[in-house]
Scaffold this motif. Structure first.
Motif, PDB file in Angstrom:
ATOM      1  N   VAL A 179       0.861  -1.351   0.096  1.00 43.45           N
ATOM      2  CA  VAL A 179       0.106   0.160   0.064  1.00 43.45           C
ATOM      3  C   VAL A 179       0.942   1.321  -0.044  1.00 43.45           C
ATOM      4  O   VAL A 179       0.698   2.235  -0.766  1.00 43.45           O
ATOM      5  CB  VAL A 179      -1.015  -0.075   1.385  1.00 43.45           C
ATOM      6  N   ILE A 180       1.791   1.356   0.953  1.00 47.59           N
ATOM      7  CA  ILE A 180       2.661   2.222   1.064  1.00 47.59           C
ATOM      8  C   ILE A 180       3.632   2.721  -0.273  1.00 47.59           C
ATOM      9  O   ILE A 180       3.578   3.765  -0.572  1.00 47.59           O
ATOM     10  CB  ILE A 180       3.678   2.185   2.052  1.00 47.59           C
ATOM     11  N   MET A 181       4.070   1.708  -0.853  1.00 49.46           N
ATOM     12  CA  MET A 181       4.776   1.793  -2.122  1.00 49.46           C
ATOM     13  C   MET A 181       3.879   2.271  -3.412  1.00 49.46           C
ATOM     14  O   MET A 181       4.337   3.070  -4.047  1.00 49.46           O
ATOM     15  CB  MET A 181       5.598   0.366  -2.480  1.00 49.46           C
ATOM     16  N   GLY A 182       2.732   1.782  -3.312  1.00 51.86           N
ATOM     17  CA  GLY A 182       1.630   2.252  -4.277  1.00 51.86           C
ATOM     18  C   GLY A 182       1.345   3.697  -4.049  1.00 51.86           C
ATOM     19  O   GLY A 182       1.243   4.522  -5.011  1.00 51.86           O
ATOM     20  N   MET A 183       1.240   4.156  -2.915  1.00 54.05           N
ATOM     21  CA  MET A 183       1.009   5.550  -2.570  1.00 54.05           C
ATOM     22  C   MET A 183       2.129   6.401  -2.945  1.00 54.05           C
ATOM     23  O   MET A 183       2.047   7.512  -3.693  1.00 54.05           O
ATOM     24  CB  MET A 183       0.819   5.778  -0.921  1.00 54.05           C
ATOM     25  N   ILE A 184       3.334   6.195  -2.847  1.00 52.87           N
ATOM     26  CA  ILE A 184       4.569   6.900  -3.282  1.00 52.87           C
ATOM     27  C   ILE A 184       4.468   7.023  -4.721  1.00 52.87           C
ATOM     28  O   ILE A 184       4.590   7.964  -5.445  1.00 52.87           O
ATOM     29  CB  ILE A 184       5.774   6.353  -2.831  1.00 52.87           C
TER      30      ILE A 184
END
Length: 259
Positions: A112-117
Motif C-alpha cells: 500500500v505504501i509503495m503504491g501511494m508513493i
C-alpha cells in the motif's frame, strides 16, 4: 509550487522514474508482489484489499486535482480534457473498483505504501507536465483534433473497457462463500493470463500517445514494468494449481500473441 516544477527538478524526476522502472521490472522477476492470488504473510502487517486499494490509489486522484487547481493553465481545454481522462481512471480505481470487491483478501501495508508513493510521483509527472511544465503553446485548441489525441483516446478508452470487463470476469468466478480459484475464460482471458493488466497497459499506452509526452511514455513503461512480471507470476501459479487444464490453453502473460 513552481519550485518543484523547475526543469532540473522535473526532468530529473522523470529520468529517475524511467531508470527505476527498468530496475523494478528486473526485481519483480525475483520477488513476487504479495497481494491478491500471490498474497503472503511474509510481507508483514496487512489490511483488507478494499481498504488497501482506496488508500493506495487515492493520492493519484487528489494530487492531480491539486496540481490542476493550482495552475494558471487550469482553463486550457486540451490539458483539462487529458487531466479529466486521468481522473476518470483513478476515480474508477479508487472509489468504484474497491467497493465491488468480494471475499476477504488482504494486502500488505508495505505494498500500500509503495503504491501511494508511486501514485503521488506519477500524478506529479502527468499533472505537472499538463498544467505546469509543457510549453504554453504545446497543447493548442487544435490538439483535440490531432492524430495522436484521437488515436490515443481510442486506445485509452478501449483499454479501460478491457480492464473493467476483465475485473468483472474475475469477480464473478466465485459464488458467495466460495474461496477456491478458477481459470477465467471470457473476454481477453482467452488470450492472456492477466486480461485486466493488458487493459491497463492499453490505457496508459494510449495516454502516452494522446499526450505525446515523455512523462506519459514513462508511465506506460512503469505500467509494463510493474504488471508484466506479476502477470508472469500469476501464470506460474495457475500452471502449478491447474496443470494441463491451464497450460493447454497456450496463453501469453499480458500481451496477446507476444508476451
Amino acid at each position: 509550487m513552481e519550485e518543484i516544477f523547475k526543469p532540473t527538478v522535473f526532468n530529473s524526476t522523470v529520468a529517475a522514474m524511467a531508470v527505476l522502472a527498468v530496475i523494478v521490472f528486473a526485481a519483480l522477476h525475483k520477488v513476487e508482489a504479495a497481494y491478491g492470488m500471490t498474497y503472503s504473510r511474509k510481507w508483514g502487517a496487512a489490511v483488507s484489499n478494499r481498504t488497501g486499494w482506496v488508500v493506495m490509489e487515492a493520492p493519484a486522484f487528489f494530487c492531480m486535482i491539486l496540481l490542476w487547481a493550482c495552475s494558471d493553465r487550469s482553463g486550457c481545454i486540451p490539458a483539462a480534457v487529458m487531466g479529466a481522462f486521468f481522473l476518470i481512471h483513478y476515480f474508477q480505481r479508487t472509489f468504484i473498483f474497491p467497493l465491488l470487491m468480494r471475499g476477504k483478501s488482504m494486502m500488505p501495508w508495505a505494498i500500500v505504501i509503495m503504491g501511494m508513493i508511486f501514485n503521488t510521483i506519477n500524478a506529479y509527472m502527468i499533472g505537472g507536465w499538463l498544467f505546469h511544465v509543457a510549453p504554453p503553446d504545446y497543447y493548442g485548441d487544435h490538439w483535440l483534433w490531432s492524430a495522436p489525441f484521437i488515436a490515443g483516446s481510442l486506445l485509452f478508452f478501449s483499454g479501460m473497457a478491457v480492464n473493467i470487463h476483465s475485473d468483472h470476469v474475475i469477480r464473478n468466478l466465485r459464488k458467495p462463500g466460495d474461496s477456491r480459484h478458477y481459470i477465467p475464460k471470457k473476454g481477453m482471458y482467452r488470450f492472456v493470463t492477466a486480461g485486466n493488466y493488458f487493459g491497463e497497459f492499453m490505457e496508459w499506452t494510449g495516454f502516452a500517445i494522446l499526450t505525446w509526452s515523455v512523462p506519459g511514455a514513462v508511465f506506460a513503461l512503469w505500467t509494463f514494468a510493474n504488471l508484466a512480471p506479476r502477470a508472469r507470476s500469476l501464470h506460474k501459479r495457475y500452471s502449478q494449481e491447474f496443470g494441463k487444464d491451464f497450460t493447454s490453453l497456450n496463453r501469453r502473460y499480458i500481451i496477446p500473441f507476444i508476451y
